[in-house]
Design an enzyme around this catalytic site. Sequence first.
Site, PDB file in Angstrom:
ATOM      1  N   ASP A  61      43.651  -9.615 -21.565  1.00  0.00           N
ATOM      2  CA  ASP A  61      44.990  -9.586 -20.964  1.00  0.00           C
ATOM      3  C   ASP A  61      45.621 -10.966 -20.918  1.00  0.00           C
ATOM      4  OD1 ASP A  61      44.204 -10.872 -18.251  1.00  0.00           O
ATOM      5  OD2 ASP A  61      42.834  -9.172 -18.425  1.00  0.00           O
ATOM      6  N   CYS A  72      31.431 -11.148 -28.486  1.00  0.00           N
ATOM      7  CA  CYS A  72      30.981 -12.378 -27.826  1.00  0.00           C
ATOM      8  C   CYS A  72      29.481 -12.617 -27.972  1.00  0.00           C
ATOM      9  CB  CYS A  72      31.371 -12.367 -26.356  1.00  0.00           C
ATOM     10  SG  CYS A  72      30.441 -11.215 -25.339  1.00  0.00           S
ATOM     11  N   GLU A  80      37.466 -12.462 -27.366  1.00  0.00           N
ATOM     12  CA  GLU A  80      37.886 -11.081 -27.078  1.00  0.00           C
ATOM     13  C   GLU A  80      37.695 -10.237 -28.338  1.00  0.00           C
ATOM     14  OE1 GLU A  80      39.000  -7.582 -26.107  1.00  0.00           O
ATOM     15  OE2 GLU A  80      39.110  -9.063 -24.479  1.00  0.00           O
ATOM     16  N   TYR A 100      43.767  -2.366  -7.333  1.00  0.00           N
ATOM     17  CA  TYR A 100      42.500  -1.650  -7.219  1.00  0.00           C
ATOM     18  C   TYR A 100      42.457  -0.800  -5.952  1.00  0.00           C
ATOM     19  CZ  TYR A 100      40.429  -4.662 -10.857  1.00  0.00           C
ATOM     20  OH  TYR A 100      40.140  -5.312 -12.027  1.00  0.00           O
ATOM     21  N   GLU A 118      41.052  -1.524  -3.257  1.00  0.00           N
ATOM     22  CA  GLU A 118      39.712  -1.637  -2.691  1.00  0.00           C
ATOM     23  C   GLU A 118      39.291  -3.101  -2.717  1.00  0.00           C
ATOM     24  OE1 GLU A 118      36.938   0.641  -5.051  1.00  0.00           O
ATOM     25  OE2 GLU A 118      38.034   0.221  -6.876  1.00  0.00           O
ATOM     26  N   TYR A 138      43.063 -11.582  -8.468  1.00  0.00           N
ATOM     27  CA  TYR A 138      41.866 -11.345  -9.278  1.00  0.00           C
ATOM     28  C   TYR A 138      41.576 -12.572 -10.152  1.00  0.00           C
ATOM     29  CZ  TYR A 138      38.867  -9.310 -12.916  1.00  0.00           C
ATOM     30  OH  TYR A 138      37.836  -9.069 -13.806  1.00  0.00           O
ATOM     31  N   ASP A 163      34.673 -12.032 -18.056  1.00  0.00           N
ATOM     32  CA  ASP A 163      35.637 -10.995 -17.670  1.00  0.00           C
ATOM     33  C   ASP A 163      35.475  -9.769 -18.564  1.00  0.00           C
ATOM     34  OD1 ASP A 163      37.702 -10.012 -16.066  1.00  0.00           O
ATOM     35  OD2 ASP A 163      39.243 -10.633 -17.497  1.00  0.00           O
TER      36      ASP A 163
END
Length: 370
Positions: free
Chosen positions: A205, A260, A224, A355, A357, A181, A280
């Site tokens: 993260d 942001c 963030e 995920y 997927e 990812y 993100d």
Amino acid sequence: MAAARHRTLDFLLGGPARGEAVLAALRPVFQERGMAESLHIWPDHGCLATYVSAHGSFANVRIYPHGLVSLDLQSYEGEGEGDAQAQEGDDSLLDQVEARMKDLNRDGPGKVKRLPPLVRGGAVDRYWPTADGRLVEYDIDAVVYDEDSPYQNIKILHSKQYGNILILSGDVNLAESDWVYTHAIMGSGKEDYAGKDVLILGGGDGGILCEIVKLKPKMATMVEIDQMVIDGCRKYMRKTCGDVLDSLTGDCYQVLVEDCIPVLKRYAEEGRAFDYVINDLTAVPISTSPEQESTWEFLRLILDLSMRVLKQDGKYFTQGNCVNLTEALSLYEQQLGCLYCPVEFSKEVVCVPSYLELWVFYTVWKKAQP
């Protein structure tokens, strides 16, 4: 782990089902276990037999006229030796029902479907939906972190296969095994970040920031909003973030704990420009009604502001959504034609491990000026 376990068995007979014959075959299985029967019959809609044991487990046998016989068995199991024996007994009951149904339909083309038990009400929730609404059972064995911030619920759960998984308000965000990812949202190794100015929107993260810092940018700024996400990931997602979240500043990076949008507006007013903007924050909204969805308005605002702080030859990276959500992805691509400046885009499809997927990632850049 103490929890309610729901087991299912479906048997499709080769022809119409005769309720009396099916019950005559199955009734002894339940009677041997001392389960009391209640029977409901509908002349045109088959019948339902319910069997209840002395310790509270119960089974529903639904017989449909067209030939479907469906068994639902629910029981509560703790962590003692007796509970393990009860679980084995329930499995044995299903084995016997399946064998009786096969005998009953020996000469017909019957089909049987038996699913793993659905575990409900346990200390660890193992079921999380995919973006397109399918239910996935993860091999979660521990709750590592579970807190409510002013913005969202933050969970970090441990998976035997994927490592720790960050889940924000019920949405699977990232597992420690999901480096693909991070790789995709950074341009899949095709970009040179050395000496560049990089802006990361979200990414609490720390995965993107960690990988960018390794590539020696001039400065990487991560914005963030949720300090508690940073704190949780710094402690429990270190395979993802490394040590970059140990301090909010470093030789070539800074972390701003802010919303942001005001930051983007401020940068635009100051004339700040970045070589790369990596969004993100959130996936493309699932809804296909943008005029009714504040999430779409937020997404369009982020897009427009990001283009305003992106250099003419810069690139904007973001995640899209599951490939099955074709309408939502198409609508997102339409939004790219409504920005203050003309843009072009490309997309890449990647399989993100946790995920389960395929996921779409976008690269957006401004059209060359004439």
